[in-house]
Design an enzyme around this catalytic site. Structure first.
Site, PDB file in Angstrom:
ATOM      1  N   LYS A  48      -4.126  10.744  -9.559  1.00  0.00           N
ATOM      2  CA  LYS A  48      -3.465   9.567  -8.982  1.00  0.00           C
ATOM      3  C   LYS A  48      -3.501   8.481 -10.042  1.00  0.00           C
ATOM      4  O   LYS A  48      -4.573   8.117 -10.521  1.00  0.00           O
ATOM      5  CB  LYS A  48      -4.203   9.105  -7.726  1.00  0.00           C
ATOM      6  CG  LYS A  48      -3.701   7.771  -7.175  1.00  0.00           C
ATOM      7  CD  LYS A  48      -4.390   7.389  -5.874  1.00  0.00           C
ATOM      8  CE  LYS A  48      -3.963   6.010  -5.411  1.00  0.00           C
ATOM      9  NZ  LYS A  48      -4.548   5.622  -4.115  1.00  0.00           N
TER      10      LYS A  48
HETATM   11  C1  5RP Z   1      -6.796   2.652  -6.184  1.00  0.00           C
HETATM   12  C2  5RP Z   1      -7.214   3.246  -4.880  1.00  0.00           C
HETATM   13  C3  5RP Z   1      -7.332   2.335  -3.699  1.00  0.00           C
HETATM   14  O1  5RP Z   1      -8.499   2.508  -3.005  1.00  0.00           O
HETATM   15  C4  5RP Z   1      -6.182   2.447  -2.769  1.00  0.00           C
HETATM   16  O2  5RP Z   1      -5.952   3.777  -2.391  1.00  0.00           O
HETATM   17  C5  5RP Z   1      -4.992   1.796  -3.350  1.00  0.00           C
HETATM   18  O3  5RP Z   1      -3.842   1.887  -2.558  1.00  0.00           O
HETATM   19  P1  5RP Z   1      -2.661   0.821  -2.739  1.00  0.00           P
HETATM   20  O4  5RP Z   1      -2.827   0.223  -4.105  1.00  0.00           O
HETATM   21  O5  5RP Z   1      -1.397   1.586  -2.604  1.00  0.00           O
HETATM   22  O6  5RP Z   1      -2.831  -0.208  -1.652  1.00  0.00           O
HETATM   23  O7  5RP Z   1      -7.406   4.413  -4.783  1.00  0.00           O
HETATM   24  O8  5RP Z   1      -7.890   2.577  -7.037  1.00  0.00           O
END
Ligand code: 5RP
Length: 274
Positions: free
Chosen positions: A180
């Site tokens: 991710k």
């Molecule tokens: C990034 C992460 C966060 O905990 C979260 O999942 C982020 O989601 P978004 O930026 O779409 O609100 O995993 O470190």
């Protein structure tokens, strides 16, 4: 065809996370309170999860959320990508000081389809977070659980191709099964750099429906298998329209304009989440 070299447990769970028909996924990230506490859109987390769970392919969340915020009748309805690192809060400037917080046995007990570990490349705690990743992979591989590595970006890091490719390639090298990361210019080069490991794109701060949909579109066009968006969905005034628009882009290759039409079609029923 039977593949004698395939790790069946890993593949089975990967197929639950990433749709094996189109090789795409809309993951919904609802893990923010692990370091942010009450967050806009997640103040009533049970309501947010109940509202959006039917529309995502996979829910990225925490142990506490699975225990407290998924309605009993919804348990098992969608694969869970369980966050297994933490140990910090927004009250500290340096967010990279994370450790493993959930054991692999607990993840198995909770029927997680995969586990997620954040790594902070270039931060004060770079080594610790890479070791968190490799340790979790060592444990998870024993049981056939895929590990998703999150390339968390510290305040001083640029979200550009050079940095994000470096971070993503390190995660792949550690053995992550899914990466991710953030979208950047020339994103297809990042996807190529870690191929064949699938890449999902993080949403980041809430922007606007056209911008978030455009990012989802650009990401899959550049080769990402999908997105893992949080705030751009649950902080929108029309979260159902938003996730439906994203699904149309990710699974049906719709254009941003078509996805916006879907978004707008849900506006009369818009339900702002607390
Ligand atoms: C990034 C992460 C966060 O905990 C979260 O999942 C982020 O989601 P978004 O930026 O779409 O609100 O995993 O470190």
């Amino acid at each position: 065809m039977v593949n004698a070299y395939l790790d069946i447990g890993i593949q089975s769970r990967m197929n639950r996370i990433i749709n094996s028909k189109d090789n795409r996924v809309v993951m919904l990230a609802i893990d923010h309170p692990y370091f942010q506490g009450p967050t806009t859109g997640l103040r009533n987390m049970s309501n947010t999860i109940t509202t959006l769970l039917p529309y995502c392919d996979c829910l990225m969340t925490t142990r506490g959320a699975v225990r407290s915020n998924i309605a009993p009748e919804d348990v098992g309805s969608k694969p869970i990508m369980l966050r297994v690192t933490g140990g910090n809060s927004v009250l500290f400037d340096e967010l990279s000081d994370e450790k493993l917080t959930v054991t692999i046995k607990e993840a198995i007990r909770m029927d997680a389809a995969g586990v997620a570990v954040s790594v902070y490349i270039g931060s004060a705690n770079q080594q610790q977070t890479i070791i968190n990743l490799t340790e979790m992979i060592n444990h998870a591989d024993e049981y056939g659980i895929p590990v998703l590595a999150v390339t968390a970006v510290g305040k001083n890091m640029a979200r550009n191709l050079r940095y994000l490719s470096l971070a993503s390639r390190i995660c792949q090298d550690a053995g992550a099964r899914i990466i991710k990361t953030y979208y950047c210019e020339e994103f297809s080069k990042l996807v190529d750099a870690v191929a064949p490991t699938p890449v999902v794109v993080a949403g980041g701060k809430y922007s606007s429906p056209p911008d978030a949909l455009q990012m989802a579109y650009n990401s899959v066009q550049a080769g990402a298998v999908g997105v893992d968006f949080g705030r751009n969905i649950f902080q929108d005034d029309n979260p159902i329209g938003m996730i439906k628009g994203i699904c149309a882009i990710v699974h049906e290759n719709h254009t941003v304009k078509e996805a916006l039409d879907i978004y707008n079609a849900y506006l009369p029923d818009a339900c702002k989440l607390d």
